[in-house]
Scaffold this motif. Structure first.
Motif, PDB file in Angstrom:
ATOM      1  N   GLY A 149     -25.127  -7.245 -18.077  1.00  0.00           N
ATOM      2  CA  GLY A 149     -24.178  -7.479 -16.990  1.00  0.00           C
ATOM      3  C   GLY A 149     -23.166  -6.359 -16.886  1.00  0.00           C
ATOM      4  O   GLY A 149     -22.834  -5.917 -15.783  1.00  0.00           O
ATOM      5  N   SER A 150     -22.671  -5.873 -18.020  1.00  0.00           N
ATOM      6  CA  SER A 150     -21.676  -4.807 -17.945  1.00  0.00           C
ATOM      7  C   SER A 150     -22.303  -3.535 -17.379  1.00  0.00           C
ATOM      8  O   SER A 150     -21.670  -2.823 -16.597  1.00  0.00           O
ATOM      9  N   PHE A 151     -23.562  -3.277 -17.722  1.00  0.00           N
ATOM     10  CA  PHE A 151     -24.221  -2.077 -17.178  1.00  0.00           C
ATOM     11  C   PHE A 151     -24.514  -2.257 -15.685  1.00  0.00           C
ATOM     12  O   PHE A 151     -24.388  -1.317 -14.912  1.00  0.00           O
TER      13      PHE A 151
ATOM     14  N   GLY B  85     -28.437   4.702 -17.732  1.00  0.00           N
ATOM     15  CA  GLY B  85     -27.780   3.667 -18.536  1.00  0.00           C
ATOM     16  C   GLY B  85     -28.587   2.382 -18.537  1.00  0.00           C
ATOM     17  O   GLY B  85     -28.934   1.844 -19.591  1.00  0.00           O
TER      18      GLY B  85
ATOM     19  N   ILE C 119     -28.566 -18.270 -27.636  1.00  0.00           N
ATOM     20  CA  ILE C 119     -27.178 -17.813 -27.528  1.00  0.00           C
ATOM     21  C   ILE C 119     -27.124 -16.293 -27.609  1.00  0.00           C
ATOM     22  O   ILE C 119     -26.388 -15.631 -26.873  1.00  0.00           O
ATOM     23  N   PHE C 120     -27.951 -15.735 -28.499  1.00  0.00           N
ATOM     24  CA  PHE C 120     -27.983 -14.283 -28.611  1.00  0.00           C
ATOM     25  C   PHE C 120     -28.411 -13.661 -27.296  1.00  0.00           C
ATOM     26  O   PHE C 120     -27.851 -12.665 -26.839  1.00  0.00           O
TER      27      PHE C 120
ATOM     28  N   SER D 199     -25.707 -13.508 -24.830  1.00  0.00           N
ATOM     29  CA  SER D 199     -24.846 -12.364 -25.092  1.00  0.00           C
ATOM     30  C   SER D 199     -25.475 -11.073 -24.569  1.00  0.00           C
ATOM     31  O   SER D 199     -24.804 -10.226 -23.974  1.00  0.00           O
TER      32      SER D 199
ATOM     33  N   PRO E 167     -19.752  -8.595 -25.068  1.00  0.00           N
ATOM     34  CA  PRO E 167     -20.634  -7.513 -24.614  1.00  0.00           C
ATOM     35  C   PRO E 167     -19.988  -6.604 -23.574  1.00  0.00           C
ATOM     36  O   PRO E 167     -20.375  -5.449 -23.452  1.00  0.00           O
ATOM     37  N   PHE E 168     -19.002  -7.108 -22.843  1.00  0.00           N
ATOM     38  CA  PHE E 168     -18.395  -6.247 -21.835  1.00  0.00           C
ATOM     39  C   PHE E 168     -17.561  -5.134 -22.450  1.00  0.00           C
ATOM     40  O   PHE E 168     -17.510  -4.033 -21.913  1.00  0.00           O
TER      41      PHE E 168
ATOM     42  N   THR F 271     -22.677  -4.015 -13.735  1.00  0.00           N
ATOM     43  CA  THR F 271     -21.390  -3.868 -13.064  1.00  0.00           C
ATOM     44  C   THR F 271     -21.105  -2.395 -12.804  1.00  0.00           C
ATOM     45  O   THR F 271     -20.709  -2.017 -11.695  1.00  0.00           O
ATOM     46  N   ALA F 272     -21.319  -1.568 -13.826  1.00  0.00           N
ATOM     47  CA  ALA F 272     -21.088  -0.134 -13.641  1.00  0.00           C
ATOM     48  C   ALA F 272     -21.999   0.405 -12.546  1.00  0.00           C
ATOM     49  O   ALA F 272     -21.586   1.207 -11.706  1.00  0.00           O
TER      50      ALA F 272
ATOM     51  N   ILE G 221     -14.302  -3.589 -16.101  1.00  0.00           N
ATOM     52  CA  ILE G 221     -15.224  -3.992 -17.170  1.00  0.00           C
ATOM     53  C   ILE G 221     -14.453  -4.267 -18.447  1.00  0.00           C
ATOM     54  O   ILE G 221     -14.682  -5.252 -19.144  1.00  0.00           O
TER      55      ILE G 221
ATOM     56  N   VAL H  48     -19.123 -14.865 -27.332  1.00  0.00           N
ATOM     57  CA  VAL H  48     -20.518 -14.563 -27.024  1.00  0.00           C
ATOM     58  C   VAL H  48     -20.652 -14.027 -25.602  1.00  0.00           C
ATOM     59  O   VAL H  48     -21.397 -13.082 -25.341  1.00  0.00           O
ATOM     60  N   ILE H  49     -19.889 -14.599 -24.679  1.00  0.00           N
ATOM     61  CA  ILE H  49     -20.066 -14.199 -23.281  1.00  0.00           C
ATOM     62  C   ILE H  49     -19.283 -12.932 -22.960  1.00  0.00           C
ATOM     63  O   ILE H  49     -19.758 -12.074 -22.226  1.00  0.00           O
TER      64      ILE H  49
ATOM     65  N   MET I 184     -25.095 -10.633 -20.940  1.00  0.00           N
ATOM     66  CA  MET I 184     -23.785 -10.116 -20.566  1.00  0.00           C
ATOM     67  C   MET I 184     -23.696  -8.617 -20.815  1.00  0.00           C
ATOM     68  O   MET I 184     -23.019  -7.904 -20.076  1.00  0.00           O
ATOM     69  N   LEU I 185     -24.358  -8.124 -21.854  1.00  0.00           N
ATOM     70  CA  LEU I 185     -24.355  -6.676 -22.081  1.00  0.00           C
ATOM     71  C   LEU I 185     -25.027  -5.973 -20.913  1.00  0.00           C
ATOM     72  O   LEU I 185     -24.508  -4.991 -20.374  1.00  0.00           O
TER      73      LEU I 185
ATOM     74  N   PHE J 191     -19.993   8.063 -15.481  1.00  0.00           N
ATOM     75  CA  PHE J 191     -19.978   6.694 -14.977  1.00  0.00           C
ATOM     76  C   PHE J 191     -18.820   6.440 -14.023  1.00  0.00           C
ATOM     77  O   PHE J 191     -18.969   5.746 -13.038  1.00  0.00           O
ATOM     78  N   PHE J 192     -17.653   7.005 -14.330  1.00  0.00           N
ATOM     79  CA  PHE J 192     -16.463   6.629 -13.563  1.00  0.00           C
ATOM     80  C   PHE J 192     -15.763   7.840 -12.954  1.00  0.00           C
ATOM     81  O   PHE J 192     -14.596   7.784 -12.637  1.00  0.00           O
TER      82      PHE J 192
ATOM     83  N   PHE K 237     -21.046   7.630 -23.801  1.00  0.00           N
ATOM     84  CA  PHE K 237     -22.040   8.427 -23.082  1.00  0.00           C
ATOM     85  C   PHE K 237     -21.355   9.544 -22.294  1.00  0.00           C
ATOM     86  O   PHE K 237     -21.846  10.661 -22.238  1.00  0.00           O
TER      87      PHE K 237
ATOM     88  N   PHE L 147     -19.989   3.302 -22.232  1.00  0.00           N
ATOM     89  CA  PHE L 147     -19.872   4.222 -21.103  1.00  0.00           C
ATOM     90  C   PHE L 147     -19.039   5.436 -21.492  1.00  0.00           C
ATOM     91  O   PHE L 147     -19.377   6.574 -21.186  1.00  0.00           O
TER      92      PHE L 147
ATOM     93  N   LEU M 175     -21.891 -16.746 -32.701  1.00  0.00           N
ATOM     94  CA  LEU M 175     -23.211 -17.370 -32.541  1.00  0.00           C
ATOM     95  C   LEU M 175     -23.440 -18.388 -33.660  1.00  0.00           C
ATOM     96  O   LEU M 175     -23.858 -19.524 -33.430  1.00  0.00           O
TER      97      LEU M 175
END
Lengths: 204, 252, 672
Positions: free
Chosen positions: A43-45, A142, A33-34, A37, C326-327, A47-48, C360, C322-323, A40-41, C345-346, C337, C334, C288
Motif C-alpha cells: 500500500g505504501s508503494f 519500486g 495477519i502477516f 501487514s 509498513p507505511f 501510494t507513492a 506516507i 500491523v496495519i 500495507m507495505l 520518488f518525491f 532508494f 523511499f 502479530l
C-alpha cells in the motif's frame, strides 16, 4: 543430547496445553495477519505510485518517451497465475495423501515462479528506463521490485517445502501439511498482488 | 453527601479560577497582533482556550477532590463501592464533549475562512526560500530584496516556493505560517495592521543553518512605502528599524 | 548485571540444559558464534560490494581509482570516492551484519532445522526459562524472560536518549552555540527522538505486554515463542544501529526525516532508515504474536468481554502496529532508494510530489502516537482499578473507546500537515476527525475519574504515576485539541508549543504509564518488592521536574520560538535557562528510579504472589511465576475487576476460586 535423556520428564513437566480459544489455527492466523501487514507495505508503494501518477499532472502515462512491455508482462502474469493453480494442486494432493502429486506440484510451482523472476530480470535490462528516470521510473521499479523480492522469498519457502516433502515430512491430516499450506497461502498472496500490480502499473 | 461534595468542588474551583485567571491576565500570552488575519486566529485561540481551561479545571478538580476525599486510611483492607457504570453518565460525557469539539471545529472552520479570506484587490509578493536565506520579489516593482516590506492595511498574497528543501515562513506577529516547498507554489495572505519591524522565521527544519534563517519584515505607512518603492530603501530601513536591529517583539 | 532473584522455583523439575562443550561451543548458537560470524560478515560486505560495483563498472568505485600501477590513487582521490561509496557499503552492512548477528546468536536455529528437515524437537524446552543470569543473554523462548530482556534493553536506550536530551538542554541554556555545532545539535534531537520513540516507548510497552499478557489471559506462553525471541533480538540491533550513526556523524533531519532534506544529508541518515526497518520489523512481529496469542490462547471462559483492559489495549495497539508500521517502512525505503539508487520518488523536478513523503510518513506516525498511548491506557486502567479497590467504571465503553481510537486513528494523519501546502480541501475533514478522536479519549479520562469516586484509594507508587498520568495526559490531550484546530495550528505548528505538547503526551502520558507499569509488575517480574519511599520520591521529583521543564515551553512557543533550533532569540534566554535547569533536575530524578530498581532487584524484600490483592490472573501465581505460568490452565468465570463485589471471582485456579464466595454476578449497571 540432553533433551533425549530428559524426554520423559519433559513430557511430564512441560507446559500445560494451552486452551484453544479460536477455531482458526494459530499458525494460519499468523500468516494471515502477516499478509495484512504485507498488503500495507505494498500500500505504501502504491501510494507513492499514485502520487506520481495522479496528484502530479501528467500529459501521458507512461510519460514520453517511455513505454511499458504490456504483453510481455501479460505472459508473465499468465505464468504466475498458472503457478497458483499448480500450488493448489500440490496442496490438494497431500490432503489426499498423494505424495508424488505434492512433489510434482511444488516443483512445477517453483519452476514457474523462477521463470517469472527471470523474465522480469530480462525485462528490467531491456525496458529502456532506469529507476532514476522520473518518479515514474522510481515507482515502477519500486513496485515491481518489491513484488520481485516477494517472489524471491516465496521461492525460498517453496524450496523448503519441497525439500521437506521429498523427505516425506507431510501427511494428509490438517496439522501435518501446514508446511505446505502456509507457503501456499503466501504464494497465492504474491500472485494476487502481482495481478493488482499488473493492472495498475501496466494496464491502466 | 454528594451535593455537599459538588458544592465544595465548585467552591474550590471558583477560588482556583480567580487566582489563575488573575495571574493569567497579566501575562502577555500571544505576540503583538500585527495583521488582520491574526484577529481571526486569536479569536479561535481564545475560544478553544476557554473551553479547554474549563475542561481541565473540571478534571483536575474532580481528581484532586477524589484523591483527598476517598483516600484509604493506613492498613485499611476495605474495597470501594462496587459501581460498574452508569449509562446516563456515560451518555452524558460522550455527548457533551462531542458537542464541545463540534463547536470548536465549527468555530475554527469559520476562523480559518476569515483568516484566509483575501480581497480580490490585493498585491502579490514572490517569496523564495533557500538554505539559509529568504528573498522577496516584488513583481509590481520588479525588485528582489532580502527583506519583506509591506504597506499598512494593504492585503498581500505571498506566493512561496523553495529552491532546495522545505522551509516554512512564519511571522509570529502576523500569526500566519506556510511551508515553502520546492517545486510547489503555496500561498499565504497577510494584511498588516500595525507599523513595525518583525522577524520572518523559518520553522521547518532545513539543515544546519535552520536556526539562523531569519529575515526582516517591515510594515510601512503608505508614504514610507511609496518612498521605499521609489528606491529609497537604505534610508527608510535605517529610520524604521532604529533601536535593536531586528529583534522584533520589543519585549512588552 | 546480577539477577539475584532465582527466576523460577520450578527449575529443579527441569534439570539444567546441557550446553555444548569443546569445539562445538563455537558452532552452537550463542555469543561465541556471534564473535566470529559478525566480523566475518562485516569484512565480507566490502569485498562483495566493491567487487560487484567493479564488475558493473560503476565509475565511483574505488577500485577504478585504486590502480596498483598508479600510486597517486591511494591519496585523496581514493578517499573521496571511498567516501561516496560509503552509502552502498553502509546499506549492505546494516542489512547483512544484523542477519549475521541473529544467525550467530541462534535466532534462526530452529527454522534452519525445519528447513533442512531435521527434527525440530518441539518438546525441547532447553531455551525456555531462565535459571541463571546468563540465560538473559541467550535466545530464550520464555515470554517472561523476553519481557525482562525487553524492559532492561529499553531502559538502557532510555538512558541513552535521556543523556542526549541533557546535552540538548545544556546547549539551549544560553543563546548562541556553546557545546555542539548546529549539525551536531540537529543530530542530538534527531537521535533523542528516534531512540525514545522506536527504542523506548514502543518496545517498553511490548516488553511489559510480553511479560503480562500471556499470564493475564491464562496462556502458558505466547503463540510463537521463537518468533518472540527473534523479535526481541531485532531490538538491540535497531538501537545500536541508530547510536552507531555517531560513527559517521548522526542523522540530523529530525525523526520525521522529511524529504528533500533527508536525501541531502550526510550518510549518517542511512542509520536511521535502516534502524527504523529493524525496529519496525521487531514491533510488527511482536504485534502479530500478541494478536494470535490473544485470539487463540485465551483460557476457557475468558471471553472478549472478560479480558482485562490491558489485553484489550494490546489487542488494539497490535492491530495498529500491523496495519500502520509498513507505511513507515515504505517511507524510509523511499529515502533509502533516493539516496543509494538515485531514484526520484518525491522530486518535483522529476515528476514526483514532494509532500507525498509526509502523507506516507504520517499515515504511520500518527497511529504511532496511539501505539504509544493505548497500552498506557491499559496499564492505567489496571492500576487505578486495583488501587482504588473498585471495578473499572464503564468497562465496555472503555474497551469500545479503544476500538474507536483504533479506527479513528487512521483518519487524522494530515493534521500534521496543515501548513505544509497539501491539498487545502483535506484540512477541514482532518480537523473534524482530529476533534472527534478527543471524544473516546475523553470517555477514558472521565471513566478513570469515576473509578476513583467512592473508592478506597491507596497511594502506592504505581497509583501515583497513574494519577500523574491522568492529569498530565489531559493537558497533553487538550493542547492536542489546540493543534487540531487549523487556525491555531497555523500559528503554533513547528514551535515550542508542539515540543511541549508531544512531551506532555509522550512523557507525561506514555512514560508515566510505563513507570506505573514498571512499579506495578516489578514484584511479579523480579520476585522482590521495590522500595516504596524511593518510588514515591521518584514520582514527586519526576512530576515536578517534568512540569517545570515542559510547561513553560507552551508559552515560549506561542510567543514565537520555533522548534528544532540550535540557537534562538535572546528574548527567550531566561525561560530557556529555567527550562534547562529544570530538565537537569528531571534527568537526575531518573537516578532515583534506577537506584531503586537495581537495589531492589538485588536485595529487595521477597514479594508475595499477590502484593496488591489484584484479581487478574498474573497475580494468582507465584512471584515470579513458574516456568510455564500455570500448572493447569485456569477457568475464567467472571470479570477481572470485581473489587468490592461480595463473592465475585475472576477465575478458578487449580480447583480453587481466586476469591471465595458465591458465583460471580453477571455484569450489571448499579448506582450507589
Amino acid at each position: 543430547m540432553a533433551s533425549v535423556a530428559h524426554a520423559p520428564e519433559h513430557d511430564h513437566h512441560g507446559p500445560p496445553a494451552a486452551n484453544v480459544s479460536s477455531r482458526v489455527d494459530a499458525r494460519l492466523l499468523g500468516i494471515y495477519i502477516f499478509i495484512a501487514s504485507e498488503v500495507m507495505l505494498f500500500g505504501s508503494f502504491f501510494t507513492a505510485f499514485f502520487f506520481a501518477r495522479i496528484i502530479v499532472p501528467n500529459e501521458t502515462w507512461p510519460p514520453e518517451p517511455f513505454e511499458l512491455p504490456v504483453y510481455l508482462a501479460l505472459i508473465n502474469t499468465i505464468i504466475l497465475v498458472t503457478s497458483s493453480f499448480t500450488m493448489h494442486w500440490a496442496l490438494q494432493s497431500i490432503k489426499r495423501n498423494y505424495r508424488a502429486g505434492l512433489i510434482a506440484g511444488l516443483t512445477l510451482t517453483f519452476l514457474l515462479g523462477l521463470t517469472f523472476l527471470l523474465i522480469q530480470a530480462r525485462e528490467y535490462t531491456r525496458i529502456g528506463f532506469a529507476p532514476k528516470d522520473l518518479a515514474f521510473g522510481s515507482s515502477f521499479f519500486g513496485l515491481t521490485g518489491l513484488h520481485g523480492m516477494h517472489v524471491f522469498v516465496g521461492l525460498n519457502l517453496l524450496l523448503y517445502a519441497l525439500i521437506r516433502s521429498i523427505r516425506g515430512h507431510f501427511g494428509p491430516k490438517a496439522h501435518d501439511h501446514l508446511g505446505v499450506e502456509i507457503p501456499g497461502i503466501y504464494w497465492h498472496f504474491v500472485d494476487v498482488m502481482w495481478i493488482i500490480v499488473y493492472v495498475t502499473v501496466y494496464v491502466i | 453527601m454528594r451535593r455537599r461534595a459538588v458544592i465544595q468542588m465548585i467552591g474550590i474551583g471558583f477560588l482556583a479560577g480567580i487566582v489563575t485567571g488573575g495571574v493569567a491576565f497579566f501575562i502577555p500570552w500571544l505576540p503583538d497582533q500585527a495583521s488582520e488575519e491574526a484577529k481571526a486566529i486569536d479569536a479561535a485561540y481564545w475560544f478553544v482556550v476557554i473551553i479547554c481551561a474549563v475542561i481541565f479545571a473540571l478534571v483536575a478538580g474532580v481528581s484532586l477532590y477524589s484523591c483527598w476525599k476517598f483516600r484509604a486510611p493506613p492498613d485499611d483492607e476495605d474495597d470501594g463501592s462496587p459501581i460498574h457504570g452508569h449509562t446516563g453518565l456515560e451518555i452524558y460525557w460522550t455527548a457533551v464533549p462531542t458537542i464541545l469539539v463540534t463547536a470548536m471545529a465549527v468555530f475554527s472552520g469559520f476562523a480559518l475562512a476569515a483568516a484566509e479570506d483575501l480581497p480580490d484587490k490585493h498585491g502579490t509578493i514572490q517569496v523564495t526560500a533557500q538554505q539559509f536565506a529568504w528573498s522577496f520579489t516584488y513583481p509590481e516593482l520588479d525588485r528582489t530584496e532580502g527583506e519583506l516590506v509591506l504597506e499598512l492595511d494593504k492585503p498581500m498574497q505571498l506566493v512561496l516556493t523553495a529552491k532546495d528543501v522545505i522551509h516554512s515562513f512564519w511571522v509570529p506577529e502576523f500569526r500566519m505560517k506556510q511551508d515553502a516547498v520546492p517545486g510547489v507554489e503555496t500561498t499565504v495572505p497577510i494584511t498588516p495592521i500595525k507599523l513595525g519591524t518583525y522577524d520572518v522565521i523559518c520553522t521547518e527544519l532545513c539543515g544546519l543553518g535552520h536556526s539562523v534563517m531569519r529575515a526582516r519584515a517591515r510594515v510601512l505607512s503608505a508614504e514610507d512605502y511609496a518612498k521605499w518603492a521609489a528606491g529609497d530603501s537604505g534610508d527608510s530601513a535605517e529610520t524604521t528599524t532604529g533601536e535593536g536591529g531586528d529583534t522584533s517583539t520589543e519585549g512588552r | 548485571m546480577a539477577v539475584a532473584a532465582p527466576q523460577t522455583r520450578h527449575a529443579e523439575h527441569e534439570g539444567p540444559p546441557v550446553r555444548p562443550t569443546g569445539r562445538r561451543r563455537w558452532t552452537a548458537g550463542g555469543w561465541l558464534r556471534v564473535a566470529w560470524i559478525v566480523p566475518l560478515a562485516f569484512l565480507l560486505v566490502p569485498v562483495l560490494v566493491l567487487a560487484l560495483r567493479h564488475w558493473l563498472s560503476y565509475p565511483s568505485s574505488p577500485f577504478s581509482v585504486l590502480n596498483p600501477l598508479d600510486d597517486s590513487g591511494w591519496n585523496d582521490d581514493f578517499w573521496r570516492f571511498a567516501k561516496q561509496d560509503l552509502q552502498p557499503l553502509i546499506t549492505t552492512w546494516t542489512v547483512v551484519v544484523p542477519f549475521a548477528f541473529l544467525a550467530g546468536i541462534g535466532g534462526f536455529d530452529y527454522w534452519a532445522y525445519w528447513i533442512s528437515g531435521r527434527p525440530t524437537r518441539p518438546e525441547d524446552h532447553s531455551g525456555h526459562g531462565a535459571r541463571t543470569w546468563r540465560d538473559y543473554f541467550r535466545v530464550n523462548t520464555d515470554h517472561k524472560v523476553i519481557g525482562i530482556q525487553y524492559v532492561v534493553t529499553t531502559i538502557i536506550f532510555f538512558i541513552a536518549g535521556g543523556l542526549l536530551a541533557m546535552f540538548l538542554r545544556a546547549e539551549l541554556a544560553k543563546p548562541g552555540m556553546q557545546i555542539v555545532d548546529p549539525q551536531g545539535y540537529n543530530g542530538l534531537f534527531s537521535v533523542h527522538a528516534a531512540l525514545m520513540i522506536f527504542l523506548f516507548i514502543i518496545p517498553a510497552f511490548a516488553g511489559l505486554g510480553n511479560y503480562v499478557i500471556p499470564l493475564m489471559i491464562g496462556a502458558p506462553d505466547m503463540a510463537f515463542p521463537r518468533l518472540n525471541a527473534l523479535s526481541f533480538w531485532l531490538l538491540p540491533i535497531a538501537g545500536l544501529m541508530m547510536l552507531s550513526s555517531y560513527l559517521v556523524g548522526p542523522f540530523a533531519a529530525g525523526w520525521t526525516n522529511y524529504v528533500p532534506l533527508a536525501v541531502q544529508q550526510p550518510e549518517g541518515n542511512l542509520f536511521f532508515q535502516m534502524g527504523v526497518q529493524w525496529a519496525g520489523a521487531s514491533s510488527i512481529l511482536t504485534a502479530l504474536n500478541f494478536l494470535v496469542t490473544i485470539i487463540t490462547m485465551r483460557a476457557p471462559g475468558m471471553t472478549f468481554w472478560r479480558m482485562p483492559l490491558l489485553v484489550w489495549a494490546n489487542f488494539a495497539t497490535s492491530t495498529l502496529v500491523v496495519i500502520a508500521t509498513p507505511f513507515i517502512a515504505g517511507s524510509q525505503f523511499f529515502i533509502l532508494f533516493d539516496r543509494v539508487l538515485h531514484t526520484n520518488f518525491f522530486d518535483a523536478g522529476e515528476g514526483g510530489y514532494p509532500l507525498g513523503y509526509q502523507h506516507i510518513f504520517w499515515f504511520y506516525s500518527h497511529p504511532a502516537v496511539y501505539i504509544m498511548m493505548l497500552p498506557g491506557f491499559g496499564i492505567v486502567s489496571e492500576v487505578i482499578s486495583v488501587f482504588a479497590r473498585k471495578p473499572i467504571f464503564g468497562y465496555r465503553l472503555m474497551a469500545l473507546s479503544l476500538m474507536a481510537i483504533l479506527i479513528l486513528g487512521f483518519s487524522v494523519w494530515a493534521h500534521h500537515m496543515f501548513v505544509s501546502g497539501m491539498a487545502a480541501w483535506l484540512r477541514v475533514p482532518m480537523m473534524v476527525t482530529t476533534m472527534i478522536i478527543a471524544v473516546p479519549t475523553g470517555i477514558k479520562v472521565f471513566s478513570w475519574l469515576a473509578t476513583l469516586w467512592e473508592g478506597r484509594i491507596r497511594f502506592k507508587t504505581p497509583m501515583l504515576f497513574a494519577l500523574g498520568f491522568v492529569s498530565m495526559f489531559v493537558i497533553g490531550g487538550l493542547s492536542g485539541v489546540y493543534l487540531g484546530s487549523i487556525p491555531i495550528d497555523i500559528h503554533t505548528s513547528d514551535t515550542y508549543f508542539v515540543v511541549a505538547h508531544i512531551h506532555y503526551v509522550l512523557f507525561g502520558g506514555s512514560l508515566f504509564t510505563i513507570y506505573a507499569g514498571f512499579y506495578y509488575w516489578f514484584p511479579k517480574m523480579t520476585g522482590r518488592m521495590y522500595n516504596e519511599a524511593l518510588g514515591k520520591l521518584h514520582f514527586w521529583l519526576t512530576f515536578i521536574g517534568f512540569n517545570a521543564t515542559f510547561f513553560p515551553m507552551h508559552w515560549i512557543g506561542v510567543r514565537g520560538m520555533p522548534r528544532r533550533v540550535a540557537d534562538y532569540d535572546p528574548q527567550f534566554a531566561n525561560w530557556n535557562l529555567i527550562i534547562s535547569i529544570a530538565s537537569f533536575f528531571l534527568g537526575a530524578s531518573t537516578l532515583v528510579f534506577l537506584y531503586n530498581m537495581l537495589v531492589s532487584w538485588r536485595s529487595g524484600e521477597p514479594a508475595p504472589g499477590n502484593p496488591w490483592r489484584a484479581l487478574t490472573l498474573e497475580w494468582q501465581v507465584s512471584s515470579p511465576p513458574p516456568v510455564f505460568n500455570f500448572d493447569e490452565i485456569p477457568q475464567v468465570v467472571g470479570s477481572p475487576y470485581e473489587y468490592g463485589v461480595r463473592g465475585a471471582r475472576h477465575a478458578v485456579l487449580n480447583g480453587a476460586p481466586t476469591t471465595q464466595g458465591r458465583e460471580a454476578a453477571p455484569m450489571e449497571e448499579s448506582v450507589p
